[in-house]
Structure formats: structure tokens, C-alpha cells
Design a protein around this motif. Structure first.
Motif, PDB file in Angstrom:
ATOM      1  N   SER A  88      -2.899  -2.357  -9.997  1.00 29.58           N
ATOM      2  CA  SER A  88      -3.549  -1.308  -9.217  1.00 29.58           C
ATOM      3  C   SER A  88      -4.957  -1.734  -8.810  1.00 29.58           C
ATOM      4  O   SER A  88      -5.675  -2.400  -9.553  1.00 29.58           O
ATOM      5  CB  SER A  88      -3.621  -0.020 -10.038  1.00 29.58           C
ATOM      6  OG  SER A  88      -4.417   0.918  -9.363  1.00 29.58           O
ATOM      7  N   ASP A  89      -5.349  -1.349  -7.594  1.00 31.94           N
ATOM      8  CA  ASP A  89      -6.694  -1.606  -7.100  1.00 31.94           C
ATOM      9  C   ASP A  89      -7.540  -0.333  -7.122  1.00 31.94           C
ATOM     10  O   ASP A  89      -8.487  -0.196  -6.354  1.00 31.94           O
ATOM     11  CB  ASP A  89      -6.631  -2.148  -5.666  1.00 31.94           C
ATOM     12  CG  ASP A  89      -6.105  -3.584  -5.618  1.00 31.94           C
ATOM     13  OD1 ASP A  89      -6.357  -4.316  -6.584  1.00 31.94           O
ATOM     14  OD2 ASP A  89      -5.443  -3.940  -4.627  1.00 31.94           O
ATOM     15  N   LEU A  90      -7.198   0.603  -8.002  1.00 32.71           N
ATOM     16  CA  LEU A  90      -7.895   1.883  -8.011  1.00 32.71           C
ATOM     17  C   LEU A  90      -9.371   1.716  -8.353  1.00 32.71           C
ATOM     18  O   LEU A  90     -10.241   2.314  -7.711  1.00 32.71           O
ATOM     19  CB  LEU A  90      -7.219   2.835  -9.002  1.00 32.71           C
ATOM     20  CG  LEU A  90      -7.856   4.212  -9.145  1.00 32.71           C
ATOM     21  CD1 LEU A  90      -7.883   4.944  -7.806  1.00 32.71           C
ATOM     22  CD2 LEU A  90      -7.103   5.053 -10.176  1.00 32.71           C
ATOM     23  N   LYS A  91      -9.690   0.900  -9.360  1.00 28.43           N
ATOM     24  CA  LYS A  91     -11.096   0.718  -9.735  1.00 28.43           C
ATOM     25  C   LYS A  91     -11.890   0.110  -8.586  1.00 28.43           C
ATOM     26  O   LYS A  91     -13.015   0.524  -8.304  1.00 28.43           O
ATOM     27  CB  LYS A  91     -11.191  -0.173 -10.980  1.00 28.43           C
ATOM     28  CG  LYS A  91     -10.798   0.526 -12.265  1.00 28.43           C
ATOM     29  CD  LYS A  91     -11.055  -0.370 -13.470  1.00 28.43           C
ATOM     30  CE  LYS A  91     -10.717   0.344 -14.766  1.00 28.43           C
ATOM     31  NZ  LYS A  91     -10.951  -0.508 -15.951  1.00 28.43           N
ATOM     32  N   ARG A  92     -11.293  -0.884  -7.934  1.00 33.93           N
ATOM     33  CA  ARG A  92     -11.990  -1.524  -6.814  1.00 33.93           C
ATOM     34  C   ARG A  92     -12.221  -0.527  -5.678  1.00 33.93           C
ATOM     35  O   ARG A  92     -13.316  -0.435  -5.127  1.00 33.93           O
ATOM     36  CB  ARG A  92     -11.164  -2.717  -6.309  1.00 33.93           C
ATOM     37  CG  ARG A  92     -11.821  -3.466  -5.146  1.00 33.93           C
ATOM     38  CD  ARG A  92     -10.843  -4.428  -4.494  1.00 33.93           C
ATOM     39  NE  ARG A  92      -9.756  -3.709  -3.865  1.00 33.93           N
ATOM     40  CZ  ARG A  92      -9.830  -3.167  -2.650  1.00 33.93           C
ATOM     41  NH1 ARG A  92     -10.940  -3.256  -1.956  1.00 33.93           N
ATOM     42  NH2 ARG A  92      -8.804  -2.536  -2.145  1.00 33.93           N
ATOM     43  N   ALA A  93     -11.175   0.265  -5.354  1.00 29.89           N
ATOM     44  CA  ALA A  93     -11.295   1.236  -4.260  1.00 29.89           C
ATOM     45  C   ALA A  93     -12.353   2.285  -4.575  1.00 29.89           C
ATOM     46  O   ALA A  93     -13.143   2.677  -3.705  1.00 29.89           O
ATOM     47  CB  ALA A  93      -9.943   1.898  -4.002  1.00 29.89           C
ATOM     48  N   MET A 159      -7.002   7.609  -2.614  1.00 31.25           N
ATOM     49  CA  MET A 159      -5.950   8.561  -2.966  1.00 31.25           C
ATOM     50  C   MET A 159      -4.594   7.857  -3.094  1.00 31.25           C
ATOM     51  O   MET A 159      -3.821   8.129  -4.011  1.00 31.25           O
ATOM     52  CB  MET A 159      -5.880   9.672  -1.919  1.00 31.25           C
ATOM     53  CG  MET A 159      -7.074  10.612  -1.938  1.00 31.25           C
ATOM     54  SD  MET A 159      -7.082  11.759  -0.548  1.00 31.25           S
ATOM     55  CE  MET A 159      -5.627  12.727  -0.919  1.00 31.25           C
ATOM     56  N   ARG A 160      -4.328   6.958  -2.160  1.00 34.78           N
ATOM     57  CA  ARG A 160      -3.071   6.219  -2.218  1.00 34.78           C
ATOM     58  C   ARG A 160      -3.001   5.357  -3.494  1.00 34.78           C
ATOM     59  O   ARG A 160      -1.979   5.315  -4.177  1.00 34.78           O
ATOM     60  CB  ARG A 160      -2.949   5.348  -0.968  1.00 34.78           C
ATOM     61  CG  ARG A 160      -1.629   4.607  -0.846  1.00 34.78           C
ATOM     62  CD  ARG A 160      -1.487   3.952   0.514  1.00 34.78           C
ATOM     63  NE  ARG A 160      -2.564   3.021   0.810  1.00 34.78           N
ATOM     64  CZ  ARG A 160      -3.536   3.259   1.701  1.00 34.78           C
ATOM     65  NH1 ARG A 160      -3.549   4.397   2.363  1.00 34.78           N
ATOM     66  NH2 ARG A 160      -4.476   2.361   1.913  1.00 34.78           N
ATOM     67  N   GLU A 161      -4.097   4.681  -3.797  1.00 37.33           N
ATOM     68  CA  GLU A 161      -4.145   3.847  -5.003  1.00 37.33           C
ATOM     69  C   GLU A 161      -4.014   4.695  -6.261  1.00 37.33           C
ATOM     70  O   GLU A 161      -3.367   4.291  -7.232  1.00 37.33           O
ATOM     71  CB  GLU A 161      -5.447   3.056  -5.042  1.00 37.33           C
ATOM     72  CG  GLU A 161      -5.566   1.966  -3.995  1.00 37.33           C
ATOM     73  CD  GLU A 161      -4.631   0.806  -4.262  1.00 37.33           C
ATOM     74  OE1 GLU A 161      -4.117   0.706  -5.392  1.00 37.33           O
ATOM     75  OE2 GLU A 161      -4.396  -0.001  -3.348  1.00 37.33           O
ATOM     76  N   ALA A 162      -4.633   5.900  -6.244  1.00 38.83           N
ATOM     77  CA  ALA A 162      -4.554   6.773  -7.419  1.00 38.83           C
ATOM     78  C   ALA A 162      -3.112   7.203  -7.677  1.00 38.83           C
ATOM     79  O   ALA A 162      -2.648   7.213  -8.825  1.00 38.83           O
ATOM     80  CB  ALA A 162      -5.450   7.993  -7.222  1.00 38.83           C
ATOM     81  N   LYS A 163      -2.390   7.561  -6.604  1.00 38.04           N
ATOM     82  CA  LYS A 163      -0.984   7.950  -6.768  1.00 38.04           C
ATOM     83  C   LYS A 163      -0.159   6.795  -7.313  1.00 38.04           C
ATOM     84  O   LYS A 163       0.644   6.957  -8.243  1.00 38.04           O
ATOM     85  CB  LYS A 163      -0.413   8.410  -5.424  1.00 38.04           C
ATOM     86  CG  LYS A 163      -0.920   9.755  -4.947  1.00 38.04           C
ATOM     87  CD  LYS A 163      -0.247  10.141  -3.636  1.00 38.04           C
ATOM     88  CE  LYS A 163      -0.723  11.502  -3.153  1.00 38.04           C
ATOM     89  NZ  LYS A 163      -0.044  11.909  -1.904  1.00 38.04           N
ATOM     90  N   GLU A 164      -0.346   5.601  -6.726  1.00 35.76           N
ATOM     91  CA  GLU A 164       0.442   4.449  -7.162  1.00 35.76           C
ATOM     92  C   GLU A 164       0.093   4.057  -8.593  1.00 35.76           C
ATOM     93  O   GLU A 164       0.967   3.696  -9.385  1.00 35.76           O
ATOM     94  CB  GLU A 164       0.222   3.285  -6.201  1.00 35.76           C
ATOM     95  CG  GLU A 164       0.791   3.537  -4.810  1.00 35.76           C
ATOM     96  CD  GLU A 164       0.543   2.377  -3.875  1.00 35.76           C
ATOM     97  OE1 GLU A 164      -0.081   1.376  -4.305  1.00 35.76           O
ATOM     98  OE2 GLU A 164       0.971   2.461  -2.697  1.00 35.76           O
ATOM     99  N   HIS A 165      -1.193   4.148  -8.928  1.00 33.33           N
ATOM    100  CA  HIS A 165      -1.615   3.816 -10.287  1.00 33.33           C
ATOM    101  C   HIS A 165      -0.987   4.771 -11.302  1.00 33.33           C
ATOM    102  O   HIS A 165      -0.470   4.346 -12.343  1.00 33.33           O
ATOM    103  CB  HIS A 165      -3.140   3.893 -10.368  1.00 33.33           C
ATOM    104  CG  HIS A 165      -3.687   3.711 -11.758  1.00 33.33           C
ATOM    105  ND1 HIS A 165      -3.738   2.484 -12.388  1.00 33.33           N
ATOM    106  CD2 HIS A 165      -4.184   4.612 -12.644  1.00 33.33           C
ATOM    107  CE1 HIS A 165      -4.249   2.637 -13.595  1.00 33.33           C
ATOM    108  NE2 HIS A 165      -4.532   3.920 -13.774  1.00 33.33           N
ATOM    109  N   LEU A 166      -1.016   6.063 -10.986  1.00 32.83           N
ATOM    110  CA  LEU A 166      -0.443   7.060 -11.888  1.00 32.83           C
ATOM    111  C   LEU A 166       1.050   6.823 -12.080  1.00 32.83           C
ATOM    112  O   LEU A 166       1.563   6.872 -13.206  1.00 32.83           O
ATOM    113  CB  LEU A 166      -0.695   8.457 -11.316  1.00 32.83           C
ATOM    114  CG  LEU A 166      -0.218   9.649 -12.141  1.00 32.83           C
ATOM    115  CD1 LEU A 166      -0.901   9.668 -13.506  1.00 32.83           C
ATOM    116  CD2 LEU A 166      -0.512  10.955 -11.394  1.00 32.83           C
ATOM    117  N   ALA A 167       1.761   6.553 -10.990  1.00 32.01           N
ATOM    118  CA  ALA A 167       3.202   6.307 -11.076  1.00 32.01           C
ATOM    119  C   ALA A 167       3.502   5.051 -11.879  1.00 32.01           C
ATOM    120  O   ALA A 167       4.432   5.021 -12.699  1.00 32.01           O
ATOM    121  CB  ALA A 167       3.796   6.191  -9.677  1.00 32.01           C
TER     122      ALA A 167
END
Length: 620
Positions: A88-93, A159-167
């Protein structure tokens, strides 16, 4: 607790809270009053989270059957990870977005300061000219509008990264759990417990099951309040959070089994909507209080008939939040409720002029009808049927599938609806309205928490009705729910003469309100920069208005490029007109479906053609 009027996003708020806790590895029990409300909540969680794996929707017989099928799929390894999970790239985003937000806010502040050089009082002096030269943006410097667009893209990416990270996190957790024989054994025991028909049998089996394992597999449980005992062991503090929806309709006794299973509670509802209904006689209530030595103070505080869960929560908690952003209805439809029940505290997010200027928000149809001995006003139902036939034909010709509902405050009128309407328009047309346009006929109690594009109301009262009949219609909770279900249009059939209603009548006030023009007047901000920018944009062939507001937020310019709208905030003018709209308010307008971008007057004076080109890009 959080409370708010209809259409202010209570379901959205509760779903977001549940997802946030699930993302932290905490289980949540969401308790609803009806299967329909539970289904709406489950869909909201799935839409926001981007996956249905987080949610366990159970309680009713049908839902329990689906749950057993879901457990069978888990045991068959149908959800096993294919090993191709990406990092996931959530932290980077999040980091990039935070950095650019700070830079953007700094640029907005700088644009305000630059305004004093480009918009001086009187004729510019040499120091103004020097400031203009010094503060002009370079060719490589991004405009405020370009930075704002970049921020929107970054927010969507996060938001997209957050959804993918959670899944991904939940899928990995699920895979690890299902590898364990212990976990699979717990699932099998739970499946067997759900098959038991005798209450005592399933309660014993549920008590013997490791509930922590179940909560790890299903972090968000959505259950009706009457079914909590069927699917969960009676264990204190089982869930880190219990969410109680529609709390105004929940009595205190019904809430106890759910609250017992939680460590914290989030209680939501609207004190101005329908209340809990109790058939416990007052004399029986007095007898019970005396038998158990309940003090007079506690009798008032926890009165079974008069005090709902939301009343008790507002009395007990200081952590109370009011949801004030109303997204559902056009201003004409929510105006009376806003003024009468909510002291004009709502921020109306649909204040923009309709894209279809000919679409009338409210139609009042007076009918020369009367109530029969059973309380049915047949003439009104006949007129309702005629309207439904006409509306259905319009939908067929246009190829659209808008939703429609029928509401009457009186059960007899609702019960007579199907027979009278099918007799006039035919059962086939009525069935198509139900299947293709979500037609539901119900009282206010049946529509609590629901909405439709078009609502048809049959008031079923007439001039010679007993005063008690009208008083029932005008009960604040019944009345408020009845008049706030429509998103775009309400059609009211009534047999009363408004002039004969009392001056303090809610019905008279509402009917008069529907005939008034609630559209906001367009105010000219009397600012030469707004005028100059607007005139230039009109030369491009775009419609351009000034002085609008949405949700209480002033919009300097509203540009319509032929289907797509853009709000422009001109930054750096003198006086109040030059006050910038903050990033939070800009995001609020985006949620209302209107993008807003800032335009510094230093940018406009330096390179107007470049600014116009950026606007053109937005409107494409």
C-alpha cells in the motif's frame, strides 16, 4: 452522540466511524431498529470501505441464512489470498497530501497579502507598482487554481489507497486466521449454533464459542436490536464500540442488551423525528415503580413511555455533535422544517439553481374529497392514481428510472392505496412502479430513514374532520418525517381549505411555505474584480453569475460551462469581498457536488489568458 435532521448524513457518519474502528483492528456492533435500516447501513459501509468482507449483516431469518452461506464460503477457502497483494502507498499519499495542503494554505495567505498591491485604494502609487512587479507569478509558478485541482486529485488518491489498504490488511488477517484449525472450529460451532431453533439451545452454544475469534473475522456486525441475543453471546464489553442508530425510536430496555456488550457507545438519531411507541399502560408503570422502590426522580429520568434512548443520551453525555449539512432536499422542500424545527441551523447544500429550471419543487392539489367511516379519502387516492399514471408515462418516454413514494399519515389511507390505484392504472403498471421506481406506500413510520426523488402525499383530512384528526397529523415528529422524505419534488393532495385552519397550524404554515419562492436572491458583490473576471469568462460563451451562496458559503462567481459548474473565489480584493474561502469550506462544496477554486487577483492581472485556460480545463 450525534444528532441531526433528515438528510444530514447520519448513516454516512456512523458507517465512517465503524470503518475507522475496523481499520484499527477494533470490532464494532451497529444496532438498527429495522431490517431496512440494517440493509442501508450495510450498503453504506460496503460503499465507503470498497469491500463487503468487513461486514457481517445478520439478525433476521433471511440474514442468518446468508450468514451461514458466507461461513461455508470461508471454510471452503473461497476468500484465500492469491499471494499477489501489492504494498500500500497510503503513507506516501497521506504525507504528500499533508505537505501540499500546507503549501496551498501558505499560497492563499500570500495571495491575500498581494491584493494590497493590485487593488489599492485610489490610484496606484509607485510602491504599488513595485509590489505588483515583485509579487507577479512566474511562468513556471503554478496558479492557485492548478494547485487546488492537484489537491483534489491527491485526496482521491488517498481515499483510493485507504480503501485498498483496508481491504488488503483484512484479507491478510483473514487468511492467517483461517489457516488455524482453532479458527475453523469456531466457525463450524457458530454455524451450528445459528441452525438451532430452540432459544435455550443456541444461547448455550453461543456462550461456549470464542467470540474474540468471530470478531477478528467479522469486525463490523450489523444487527437489528430485537435479534442481538440470537447471534451474540451475552458477554460484557465484547465490542470496543456499540453504535445505536435511530435512537429516538429505541426505548431504554431494548438498548440494554446491546449496550451491555460494548465498552463505548455512539448513539445517533434526531429528537425531532418519530419517537418510540409504547403500549404499556401508565397505571402498570406506576405499579412496577412502586413495587421496585424506584424514586420519583428516576421515574421521570427513565420513564419507559416518554424517554427514548436519544433523550437519555443527551442527558448523560457532554460529547454531543450536531450534523447540520443537509444534502437531501431542494431548499424549497426543507425550508419549513429548517425554520420550524431546527431554528434555521441547517446549511442547505442544494442551494444552486436547478439544472432543470422548469422543474417545480412542490405541487399542491386541492381535492373536493371527504373521509368515509373507515377514515379513507377515496377522491384523493383517485387523484393520486391519475398522477402516478401521468408520471409513469413521462418516465417511460424519457427512459429514466426516478424513485417515487406514497405517504399518508393515516394507516387506513395507506391500506386503501393499492386497491384504489390498481383499479385505475392497472396492476401491471403498479407492479412496474414498484419494481422499476421503488414505489413504497407507507405512513411516516414506514418512511423514517428513507427517501425518494418524488414523494406523493395524501393528507386525508378535510374541513369537517374532528380536530383530533388534524392534531394527529400535526404531531411534530409525525409531521416532520412526513414532509422531509423528498429529494426533488413533493406532490400534495389535500381536501382542506387553508383559510379555515388555525393560525398556528403546522399544516397551514407548511402549505404556505411550499408556495413561496425560497431560492436565494443573487446579490451583486459590487467588486470590480469579480465583474471584470465575470465579463471575460462570458466572452468565452460561459454562463456566469455572481453573488451566489451554497451551504452558507459565499461564491464570488458561479461558472456554467454547459453541464459542468465551477465556483471561483476571487482572492485579494479589499474588504469582506476579498476574504478567502478556507480549504475546509472548499471541501464542503465538493461534497455538495460543486468544485471551488481560488483565483488571486495578482494572477489575473499578470496573465488573464492563462487563468482562462485553466478554467477551460476544469469545465471540460
Amino acid at each position: 452522540m450525534c444528532h441531526g435532521p433528515p438528510g444530514t448524513g447520519k448513516t454516512f457518519t456512523l458507517a465512517a466511524a465503524a470503518i475507522e474502528h475496523a481499520a484499527r483492528g477494533e470490532a464494532v456492533l451497529v444496532v438498527c431498529r429495522s431490517p431496512k435500516a440494517s440493509d442501508v447501513m450495510a450498503k453504506a459501509v460496503e460503499r465507503l470501505a470498497g469491500t463487503d468482507l468487513l461486514t457481517l449483516r445478520t439478525g433476521s431469518k433471511q440474514a442468518v441464512g446468508k450468514l451461514r452461506d458466507h461461513i461455508d464460503l470461508l471454510l471452503s477457502r473461497a476468500y484465500e489470498n492469491d499471494g499477489a497483494a501489492r504494498k500500500s502507498d497510503l503513507k506516501r499519499a497521506t504525507k504528500i497530501l499533508g505537505k501540499e495542503v500546507r503549501e496551498f494554505e501558505g499560497q492563499l495567505a500570500a495571495a491575500m497579502r498581494s491584493g494590497k498591491w493590485f487593488d489599492p485604494e485610489g490610484e496606484p502609487r509607485w510602491w504599488h507598482l513595485l509590489g505588483q512587479w515583485w509579487d507577479r507569478p512566474g511562468e513556471s509558478t503554478p496558479l492557485l487554481m492548478e494547485v487546488a485541482k492537484r489537491l483534489v486529485e491527491l485526496q482521491r488518491e488517498r481515499m483510493r489507497e485507504a480503501k485498498e489498504h483496508l481491504a488488503e490488511v483484512h484479507a491478510r488477517r483473514l487468511e492467517e486466521l483461517l489457516r488455524e484449525q482453532w479458527t475453523r472450529g469456531v466457525l463450524k460451532k457458530y454455524r451450528m449454533a445459528l441452525k438451532r431453533k430452540a432459544s435455550g439451545a443456541w444461547e448455550k452454544e453461543l456462550a461456549a464459542i470464542d467470540a474474540g475469534t468471530l470478531l477478528s473475522i467479522f469486525p463490523i456486525w450489523i444487527v437489528e436490536s430485537d435479534d442481538v441475543h440470537r447471534v451474540l453471546p451475552l458477554q460484557e464489553g465484547l465490542f470496543p464500540l456499540v453504535v445505536m442508530d435511530e435512537a429516538s425510536q429505541c426505548d431504554l430496555a431494548s438498548a440494554i442488551p446491546a449496550l451491555h456488550r460494548g465498552k463505548r457507545a455512539l448513539i445517533a438519531g434526531d429528537p425531532k423525528q418519530l419517537r418510540t411507541v409504547s403500549f404499556l399502560p401508565n397505571h402498570r408503570l406506576v405499579d412496577l415503580c412502586e413495587r421496585h422502590a424506584i424514586s420519583e426522580k428516576d421515574r421521570v429520568r427513565f420513564h419507559f413511555r416518554d424517554v427514548s434512548l436519544i433523550d437519555a443520551a443527551m442527558d448523560a453525555s457532554d460529547a454531543v455533535h450536531f450534523l447540520c449539512e443537509h444534502f437531501r432536499s431542494r431548499p424549497e422542500l426543507i425550508a419549513f422544517s429548517n425554520d420550524t424545527f431546527y431554528r434555521s441551523k441547517l446549511r442547505l447544500m442544494r442551494e444552486l439553481p436547478s439544472e432543470e429550471p422548469t422543474a417545480v419543487a412542490a405541487v399542491l392539489q386541492h381535492v373536493e374529497g371527504s373521509r368515509d367511516a373507515s377514515g379513507v379519502n377515496r377522491r384523493e387516492l383517485e387523484q393520486v392514481a391519475a398522477f402516478l399514471r401521468e408520471w409513469y408515462g413521462e418516465q417511460q418516454r424519457a427512459g429514466t428510472k426516478g424513485s417515487i413514494g406514497f405517504l399518508s399519515p393515516f394507516r387506513a389511507q395507506v391500506d386503501a392505496f393499492e386497491n384504489v390505484v390498481s383499479e385505475i392504472i392497472g396492476r401491471e403498471t403498479l407492479a412496474s412502479l414498484v419494481s422499476d421506481h421503488e414505489l413504497v406506500a407507507a405512513t411516516a413510520h414506514g418512511f423514517q430513514g428513507d427517501e425518494r426523488d418524488v414523494m406523493v402525499l395524501s393528507l386525508a383530512v378535510c374541513d369537517d374532520c374532528p380536530a383530533a384528526t388534524r392534531r394527529f397529523l400535526e404531531r411534530e415528529d409525525v409531521f416532520n418525517v412526513s414532509i422531509t422524505r423528498a429529494r426533488d419534488r413533493v406532490v400534495v393532495f389535500h381536501s382542506v381549505t387553508r383559510d379555515r385552519l388555525p393560525g398556528d397550524s403546522l399544516l397551514a404554515g407548511w402549505l404556505a411555505s411550499l408556495e413561496r419562492d425560497h431560492r436565494l436572491a443573487v446579490e451583486d458583490p459590487a467588486c470590480r474584480w469579480v465583474t471584470e473576471v465575470g465579463d471575460r469568462l462570458r466572452k468565452e460563451g460561459w454562463s456566469c453569475e455572481s453573488g451566489r451562496s451554497v451551504g452558507g458559503i459565499a461564491v464570488d462567481l458561479l461558472v456554467d460551462g454547459g453541464g459542468k459548474r465551477l465556483a471561483i473565489d476571487v482572492v485579494g480584493q479589499r474588504g469582506r469581498a476579498g476574504e478567502r474561502v478556507g480549504l475546509r469550506e472548499q471541501l464542503l462544496l465538493q461534497r455538495a457536488g460543486l468544485g471551488m477554486v481560488p483565483l488571486g487577483i495578482h494572477e489575473w492581472r499578470t496573465d488573464p489568458e492563462r487563468c482562462v485556460e485553466v478554467v477551460r480545463g476544469y469545465l471540460k
